[in-house]
Design a protein around this motif. Sequence first.
Motif, PDB file in Angstrom:
ATOM      1  N   VAL A  42      40.517   5.742   1.201  1.00  0.00           N
ATOM      2  CA  VAL A  42      40.095   4.352   1.425  1.00  0.00           C
ATOM      3  C   VAL A  42      38.611   4.239   1.121  1.00  0.00           C
ATOM      4  CG1 VAL A  42      40.111   2.431   3.050  1.00  0.00           C
ATOM      5  CG2 VAL A  42      41.819   4.254   3.256  1.00  0.00           C
ATOM      6  N   LEU A  43      38.278   3.761  -0.082  1.00  0.00           N
ATOM      7  CA  LEU A  43      36.880   3.662  -0.494  1.00  0.00           C
ATOM      8  C   LEU A  43      36.544   2.275  -1.037  1.00  0.00           C
ATOM      9  CD1 LEU A  43      36.522   7.212  -2.043  1.00  0.00           C
ATOM     10  CD2 LEU A  43      35.082   6.283  -0.218  1.00  0.00           C
ATOM     11  N   ASN A  44      37.382   1.302  -0.717  1.00  0.00           N
ATOM     12  CA  ASN A  44      37.022  -0.077  -1.039  1.00  0.00           C
ATOM     13  C   ASN A  44      36.091  -0.661   0.014  1.00  0.00           C
ATOM     14  OD1 ASN A  44      37.556  -2.927  -2.250  1.00  0.00           O
ATOM     15  ND2 ASN A  44      38.100  -3.129  -0.095  1.00  0.00           N
TER      16      ASN A  44
ATOM     17  N   ASP B  98      28.064  -9.738   1.238  1.00  0.00           N
ATOM     18  CA  ASP B  98      29.366 -10.386   1.305  1.00  0.00           C
ATOM     19  C   ASP B  98      30.256  -9.779   0.229  1.00  0.00           C
ATOM     20  OD1 ASP B  98      28.843 -12.540   3.336  1.00  0.00           O
ATOM     21  OD2 ASP B  98      27.355 -13.138   1.843  1.00  0.00           O
ATOM     22  N   ALA B  99      31.546  -9.761   0.490  1.00  0.00           N
ATOM     23  CA  ALA B  99      32.477  -9.186  -0.476  1.00  0.00           C
ATOM     24  C   ALA B  99      32.374  -9.919  -1.804  1.00  0.00           C
ATOM     25  CB  ALA B  99      33.897  -9.254   0.060  1.00  0.00           C
ATOM     26  N   LYS B 100      32.448  -9.153  -2.874  1.00  0.00           N
ATOM     27  CA  LYS B 100      32.315  -9.709  -4.214  1.00  0.00           C
ATOM     28  C   LYS B 100      33.662 -10.033  -4.849  1.00  0.00           C
ATOM     29  CE  LYS B 100      27.790  -9.424  -4.603  1.00  0.00           C
ATOM     30  NZ  LYS B 100      26.944 -10.617  -4.813  1.00  0.00           N
ATOM     31  N   HIS B 101      34.741  -9.860  -4.122  1.00  0.00           N
ATOM     32  CA  HIS B 101      36.073 -10.109  -4.674  1.00  0.00           C
ATOM     33  C   HIS B 101      36.975 -10.646  -3.567  1.00  0.00           C
ATOM     34  CE1 HIS B 101      37.533  -6.398  -2.725  1.00  0.00           C
ATOM     35  NE2 HIS B 101      36.353  -5.910  -3.052  1.00  0.00           N
ATOM     36  N   PRO B 102      38.063 -11.310  -3.931  1.00  0.00           N
ATOM     37  CA  PRO B 102      38.877 -12.002  -2.921  1.00  0.00           C
ATOM     38  C   PRO B 102      39.894 -11.140  -2.197  1.00  0.00           C
ATOM     39  CG  PRO B 102      39.710 -12.480  -5.110  1.00  0.00           C
ATOM     40  CD  PRO B 102      38.476 -11.635  -5.307  1.00  0.00           C
ATOM     41  N   TYR B 103      39.879  -9.842  -2.407  1.00  0.00           N
ATOM     42  CA  TYR B 103      40.933  -8.984  -1.858  1.00  0.00           C
ATOM     43  C   TYR B 103      40.443  -8.171  -0.666  1.00  0.00           C
ATOM     44  CZ  TYR B 103      41.321  -9.792  -6.847  1.00  0.00           C
ATOM     45  OH  TYR B 103      41.263 -10.364  -8.082  1.00  0.00           O
ATOM     46  N   ASN B 104      39.197  -8.364  -0.281  1.00  0.00           N
ATOM     47  CA  ASN B 104      38.547  -7.414   0.610  1.00  0.00           C
ATOM     48  C   ASN B 104      38.955  -7.561   2.071  1.00  0.00           C
ATOM     49  OD1 ASN B 104      36.372  -5.329   0.773  1.00  0.00           O
ATOM     50  ND2 ASN B 104      35.584  -6.761   2.276  1.00  0.00           N
ATOM     51  N   VAL B 105      38.855  -6.424   2.786  1.00  0.00           N
ATOM     52  CA  VAL B 105      38.863  -6.386   4.243  1.00  0.00           C
ATOM     53  C   VAL B 105      37.639  -5.571   4.650  1.00  0.00           C
ATOM     54  CG1 VAL B 105      41.361  -6.599   4.500  1.00  0.00           C
ATOM     55  CG2 VAL B 105      40.346  -4.338   4.230  1.00  0.00           C
TER      56      VAL B 105
ATOM     57  N   TYR C 183      33.869  -4.350   5.332  1.00  0.00           N
ATOM     58  CA  TYR C 183      32.622  -4.501   4.592  1.00  0.00           C
ATOM     59  C   TYR C 183      32.770  -3.822   3.241  1.00  0.00           C
ATOM     60  CZ  TYR C 183      31.192  -5.797   9.261  1.00  0.00           C
ATOM     61  OH  TYR C 183      31.122  -6.407  10.494  1.00  0.00           O
ATOM     62  N   ASP C 184      32.394  -4.527   2.209  1.00  0.00           N
ATOM     63  CA  ASP C 184      32.737  -4.218   0.830  1.00  0.00           C
ATOM     64  C   ASP C 184      31.750  -3.243   0.196  1.00  0.00           C
ATOM     65  OD1 ASP C 184      33.960  -4.509  -1.695  1.00  0.00           O
ATOM     66  OD2 ASP C 184      32.654  -6.197  -2.222  1.00  0.00           O
ATOM     67  N   PHE C 185      32.260  -2.076  -0.254  1.00  0.00           N
ATOM     68  CA  PHE C 185      31.433  -1.147  -1.017  1.00  0.00           C
ATOM     69  C   PHE C 185      31.043  -1.771  -2.361  1.00  0.00           C
ATOM     70  CE2 PHE C 185      32.977   2.612   1.476  1.00  0.00           C
ATOM     71  CZ  PHE C 185      31.748   3.244   1.644  1.00  0.00           C
ATOM     72  N   ASN C 186      29.814  -1.541  -2.764  1.00  0.00           N
ATOM     73  CA  ASN C 186      29.346  -1.928  -4.096  1.00  0.00           C
ATOM     74  C   ASN C 186      29.483  -0.711  -5.008  1.00  0.00           C
ATOM     75  OD1 ASN C 186      28.003  -2.592  -6.428  1.00  0.00           O
ATOM     76  ND2 ASN C 186      26.021  -2.958  -5.444  1.00  0.00           N
ATOM     77  N   HIS C 187      30.507  -0.698  -5.840  1.00  0.00           N
ATOM     78  CA  HIS C 187      30.773   0.471  -6.674  1.00  0.00           C
ATOM     79  C   HIS C 187      29.952   0.479  -7.961  1.00  0.00           C
ATOM     80  CE1 HIS C 187      33.882   2.655  -4.477  1.00  0.00           C
ATOM     81  NE2 HIS C 187      34.221   1.478  -3.997  1.00  0.00           N
ATOM     82  N   GLU C 188      29.068  -0.477  -8.115  1.00  0.00           N
ATOM     83  CA  GLU C 188      28.099  -0.392  -9.208  1.00  0.00           C
ATOM     84  C   GLU C 188      26.778   0.198  -8.729  1.00  0.00           C
ATOM     85  OE1 GLU C 188      27.753  -4.075 -11.278  1.00  0.00           O
ATOM     86  OE2 GLU C 188      29.784  -3.969 -12.090  1.00  0.00           O
ATOM     87  N   SER C 189      26.662   0.433  -7.428  1.00  0.00           N
ATOM     88  CA  SER C 189      25.478   1.068  -6.860  1.00  0.00           C
ATOM     89  C   SER C 189      25.517   2.572  -7.102  1.00  0.00           C
ATOM     90  CB  SER C 189      25.407   0.798  -5.358  1.00  0.00           C
ATOM     91  OG  SER C 189      24.545   1.700  -4.706  1.00  0.00           O
ATOM     92  N   ALA C 190      24.388   3.121  -7.537  1.00  0.00           N
ATOM     93  CA  ALA C 190      24.320   4.571  -7.771  1.00  0.00           C
ATOM     94  C   ALA C 190      24.570   5.343  -6.483  1.00  0.00           C
ATOM     95  CB  ALA C 190      22.952   4.927  -8.361  1.00  0.00           C
TER      96      ALA C 190
ATOM     97  N   LYS D  54      41.722  -2.333  -6.919  1.00  0.00           N
ATOM     98  CA  LYS D  54      41.216  -3.487  -7.669  1.00  0.00           C
ATOM     99  C   LYS D  54      39.968  -4.077  -7.008  1.00  0.00           C
ATOM    100  CE  LYS D  54      44.371  -6.778  -5.429  1.00  0.00           C
ATOM    101  NZ  LYS D  54      45.537  -7.644  -5.668  1.00  0.00           N
ATOM    102  N   GLY D  55      39.646  -3.631  -5.805  1.00  0.00           N
ATOM    103  CA  GLY D  55      38.431  -4.088  -5.145  1.00  0.00           C
ATOM    104  C   GLY D  55      37.174  -3.384  -5.616  1.00  0.00           C
ATOM    105  N   PHE D  56      37.308  -2.413  -6.509  1.00  0.00           N
ATOM    106  CA  PHE D  56      36.138  -1.666  -6.990  1.00  0.00           C
ATOM    107  C   PHE D  56      35.451  -2.476  -8.085  1.00  0.00           C
ATOM    108  CE2 PHE D  56      36.951   2.946  -5.563  1.00  0.00           C
ATOM    109  CZ  PHE D  56      37.710   2.532  -4.472  1.00  0.00           C
ATOM    110  N   THR D  57      34.941  -3.639  -7.702  1.00  0.00           N
ATOM    111  CA  THR D  57      34.352  -4.567  -8.668  1.00  0.00           C
ATOM    112  C   THR D  57      33.311  -5.423  -7.972  1.00  0.00           C
ATOM    113  OG1 THR D  57      34.839  -6.358 -10.226  1.00  0.00           O
ATOM    114  CG2 THR D  57      36.144  -6.296  -8.215  1.00  0.00           C
ATOM    115  N   GLN D  58      32.434  -5.983  -8.772  1.00  0.00           N
ATOM    116  CA  GLN D  58      31.459  -6.964  -8.287  1.00  0.00           C
ATOM    117  C   GLN D  58      31.803  -8.362  -8.802  1.00  0.00           C
ATOM    118  OE1 GLN D  58      30.200  -4.930  -5.831  1.00  0.00           O
ATOM    119  NE2 GLN D  58      28.231  -5.929  -6.200  1.00  0.00           N
TER     120      GLN D  58
END
Length: 636
Positions: free
Chosen positions: A274-276, A304-311, A313-320, A348-352
């Motif tokens: 679980v890494l979303n 805030d979550a960048k996508h509509p599927y989140n539960v 707190y949303d990881f930012n997967h574009e962050s280094a 599919k939540g691995f997005t901004q």
Amino acid sequence: MKKLIFPLLFAIVALLFSCKKSGTFPEPDPIPTPPTVPVTPTYPLPSAAKDGVVFINGGTSAIVTLYAPSKSSVYLIGDFNDWQTLPAYQMKLAPDNTTWWVQIDNLNPNTEYTYQFFVDGTLKVADPYCEKVLDPNNDSYISSVTYPNLKAYPTGKTTGIVSVMQANQPTYTWKNGSFTRPAKDNLVVYELLIRDFTTEHSYASTLQKLDYLKDLGINAIELMPVTEFEGNLSWGYNVSYYFAPDKYYGTKTALQNFIDECHGKGIAVIMDMVLNHSFGQSPMVQLYFDGNKPTSNSPWFNVDAKHPYNVGYDFNHESAATKYFVKNVVKFWMQQYKIDGFRFDLSKGFTQNYSTNDAGFAAYDASRIAIWKEYNNYIKSIDPNNFYVILEHFADASEEKVLADDGMMLWNNLNYNMNEATMGWIGTSDFSWAFFNKHGFSKSENLVDYIESHDEERLNFKNITYGNVVSGYSVKDLTTALKREEMAAAFLFAIPGPKMIWQFGELGYDISIDFNGRTGDKPIKWEYFNDSRRKALYDVYSKFIKLKKNNTIFTSPTFTYSVNGGIKYIKLTNGTNTVVVVGNFDVTNQTANIDFGTTGTWIDATSGSAINLASTSYVATLAPGEYHIYSKQALN
């Protein structure tokens, strides 16, 4: 007094007159420079340091680090300093201005030490990289049988969750070093929630059921999340510590032993990762949190979550920082626990990007594809030997095709249409989405079909609750409902590609997913196995799984099918052999008329009997729920 004042005034006037005449005035005092804010001095990070804790000097010393940019001060507190913020335990800032570290000495390598970080004089958090935590609110409910000799929480010394470290912690000696993972195309996965599988809810008690699973024929177990999550009675998707196995199921070595024993019986172990998102118990969330949501300077999380599927707190997967953390997590479990694959939750939540397509699925997202290709390539760099990367994606088909072409496997939910078929509602029973060619995939091995999962209503609950009823035939009858489950299994395992079943689906589990709340614990019904009708379903599952695994025709890319009417069939061809699976999903007699392609004798794998076709057409009247698996050559 007047004699003193008048001469003084006269002198001032004279001075001003003199300055005016000369055109000069005394320079004003300069504006004082504001005091300089002290800069935290930096100290080189010791070469032995790593994320979290590393022991040196034979375990008598430890270097402890915390990644916490933008913080002003960090102290290490714990058993070793009686939880005091002492100068010797003030952590130093490394030259990168993001990593804090301190070395502590005079440790006993055989002792477990609890510790926390005290940040900016206000916040106490445990170590995000620790492999064990103590929870003052939940540990008291963990049985000493499940987790023997659990260290006591330091009550009265601190508050909140604490980390545990030990130099000479118990180690596991692996026995099965030559396990070969099943081919993806031949994979049959058993999804399992340890909490609801045995009453003891432990790795050890689940091991006692391993022969049951081996006899069923599955060759992989997918464990729902076992990393430390909030509370005890959970599905596990509220993960808070990513390197620590949850103690409610047992010890670290018990989990390693479980995986090892599975390998010894030819069963791969896949871990639900679980890494979303994370929730508020996570120290990474707490470090950058305003009391309501993550702050904008969080290295890992979006405000805030960048996508509509989140539960959560949303990881930012574009962050280094997030990418670095994710790679450390997957590498740890691959190397320390020898797992065979990950099922990535909410991939599919691995997005901004906040986007959906017309069908309501996640729209094609090139940035998300790039993120997943990077993670997949990293995993392959660690273990290129058929490691399973399974995504719960449910995005645009064109995006899933790109991910499949990169070797990733995609969850494929057949629950609704297949359950409509088992209930006898034919108009909505087309489950052709089960076939990889419908997705545009080039290989069947990339599509993981399932008709039940932890997230879906149980087929048999709907069968006996909402099944079709006509005079003389009722799907709501348990015996009838179970026979229709057999027919569904015959079709599921005949479709090329990997398959997944949810625990107790092979026994017709018929208690609703919403019993005791959706994620609440469910009754554990091992007595089902003693019911001859349910045992018959288990036996059929076992037979069809073994047919799939032992006969290459069930991985053949050459097939035709029709699954949108009451009579459904799948026809597979491989060399000189042909297999036809046919069944009547209607609730009344229906006539099948199918081109078998060849005359002569056909063997029915369901009964061992045979039929003889004088022409290539198979014409037969099938009773409701009647099905057959016909083969031109005997199947193994």
